[in-house]
Scaffold this active site. Structure first.
Site, PDB file in Angstrom:
ATOM      1  N   ILE A 128       0.635  -0.812   0.141  1.00 17.10           N
ATOM      2  CA  ILE A 128      -0.278  -0.019  -0.252  1.00 17.10           C
ATOM      3  C   ILE A 128       0.612   0.999  -0.116  1.00 17.10           C
ATOM      4  O   ILE A 128       1.806   1.565   0.643  1.00 17.10           O
ATOM      5  CB  ILE A 128      -1.085  -0.298   1.045  1.00 17.10           C
ATOM      6  CG1 ILE A 128      -1.976  -1.152   1.557  1.00 17.10           C
ATOM      7  CG2 ILE A 128      -1.542   1.434   1.408  1.00 17.10           C
ATOM      8  CD1 ILE A 128      -2.922  -1.724   2.600  1.00 17.10           C
ATOM      9  N   CYS A 129       0.744   2.480  -0.523  1.00 21.93           N
ATOM     10  CA  CYS A 129       1.473   3.660  -1.147  1.00 21.93           C
ATOM     11  C   CYS A 129       3.292   3.042  -0.883  1.00 21.93           C
ATOM     12  O   CYS A 129       3.124   2.192  -1.695  1.00 21.93           O
ATOM     13  CB  CYS A 129       1.767   4.195   0.159  1.00 21.93           C
ATOM     14  SG  CYS A 129       1.640   6.078   0.073  1.00 21.93           S
ATOM     15  N   THR A 130       4.063   3.492  -0.495  1.00 22.13           N
ATOM     16  CA  THR A 130       4.735   3.507  -0.248  1.00 22.13           C
ATOM     17  C   THR A 130       6.298   2.251   0.000  1.00 22.13           C
ATOM     18  O   THR A 130       6.629   1.886  -0.008  1.00 22.13           O
ATOM     19  CB  THR A 130       6.026   4.510   0.292  1.00 22.13           C
ATOM     20  OG1 THR A 130       4.688   4.509   1.933  1.00 22.13           O
ATOM     21  CG2 THR A 130       5.463   5.648  -0.044  1.00 22.13           C
TER      22      THR A 130
END
Length: 340
Positions: A128-130
């Site tokens: 998720i995300c970074t």
């Protein structure tokens, strides 16, 4: 009537999930974003009714089984160490902004490398995300399509040129490796996994239960904040300044080149050198970005906006917004009127 292959697979997967919950391990790293840390449990644990056998079991682990700093003003007590990863059918890595050498050099620190060594071959890996930086540093995204938060795409490209980065989408699904953009895109990805595992009916039920959209239109490109380009007095800058003031006009290459005292050929070459785009590509993007602002801030009709930015018709604006942002003018206005 015999069930289709897809229906047979869905039934088998559902039966298996009810017999033994699908084990999900969420790896919490220092600096983890609390919202994204909690997203998997909220979505996956909503995939069953009370009294029914759970489809998923979600548990959280850290690198040493100890507490984890979040990106805000509290810590999280975690009940499991990295050995939990060996039991997982799916491992999820939420966003963190304290990834050290992962962010800076594109490599895993020793403790994280040891933790990921517990993951069994064939385990589904999700970021998720970074969190995608972790998967990339582990070599799990090499040659695969992936995404990350739009703010970090250039850094990601520099560190991991071997990854097929797509910064415009909300999430990617490359079989056993899946990635998402930032924050709410993690919800989109988790719902997609539920849909893939258990079918649309269950995923729609989860979305209703969590009061979120079961499917969002468009991609990350529509959320990118666009800075006003700096315009100088040399090169092709006068043409760009003129174009931004006259987007509604018929801006031909000949007209723009004349503003700079250049031939069309020289102008086109210099323009690409200075902006990284052809004049036509640059003009298209500027018109779409001006349309975005008008959709967000005013009450003009889509047709009127199309004329003001030089697309000529609502159909032209729809076509070009979908090309650049992956979303229609009406859907964009609805989304950002709700956000603003």
């Amino acid at each position: 009537m015999a069930p289709s292959t897809a229906e047979t697979i869905d039934t088998t997967d559902t039966t298996r999930a009810q017999a033994r919950p699908h084990e999900i391990a969420v790896l919490a790293l220092d600096g983890v974003v609390a919202f994204e840390l909690s997203t998997p449990s909220r979505i996956f644990e909503s995939a069953h009714e009370r009294g029914d056998a759970p489809h998923y079991r979600v548990r959280t682990c850290s690198l040493d089984g100890g507490s984890v700093r979040t990106s805000t003003d509290f810590r999280v007590l975690v009940d499991h160490g990295p050995e939990l990863l060996a039991q997982a059918d799916t491992v999820i890595v939420p966003a963190s902004f304290e990834l050290g050498p992962v962010f800076d050099e594109g490599r895993l620190p020793a403790a994280l490398e040891r933790a990921l060594a517990h993951v069994r071959p064939g385990t589904r890996m999700v970021s998720i995300c970074t969190g995608s930086f972790v998967l990339a540093a582990a070599g799990l995204l090499d040659g695969r399509r992936a995404t990350t938060h739009w703010r970090y795409t250039e850094q990601f490209r520099q560190l991991f040129p071997q990854v097929l980065l797509d910064p415009d989408v909300l999430f990617t699904d490359d079989g056993e490796v899946l990635t998402s953009g930032g924050v709410a895109a993690g919800i989109d990805l988790c719902l997609h996994v539920v849909r893939r595992d258990l079918g649309s009916a269950v995923a729609n039920h989860v979305a209703r239960r969590c009061v979120v959209a079961p499917w969002r239109e468009g991609g990350q490109a529509q959320y990118v904040d666009v800075a006003v380009p700096e315009i100088g007095a040399s090169g092709t800058a006068p043409a760009r300044a003129y174009a931004l003031q006259h987007l509604a006009d018929n801006l031909t290459l000949g007209l723009l080149a004349e503003r700079c005292g250049m031939s069309v050929r020289t102008f086109t070459r210099r323009f690409r050198e200075e902006t990284g785009q052809s004049p036509v590509q640059w003009l298209l993007v500027q018109r779409v970005h001006r349309a975005r602002r008008l959709l967000e801030e005013g009450e003009l009709t889509v047709d009127r906006i199309a004329h003001q930015v030089g697309f000529g018709s609502a159909a032209g604006l729809r076509q070009h917004m979908h090309t650049v942002l992956g979303v229609s003018p009406t859907a964009y206005r609805r989304t950002f009127r709700a956000v603003v």
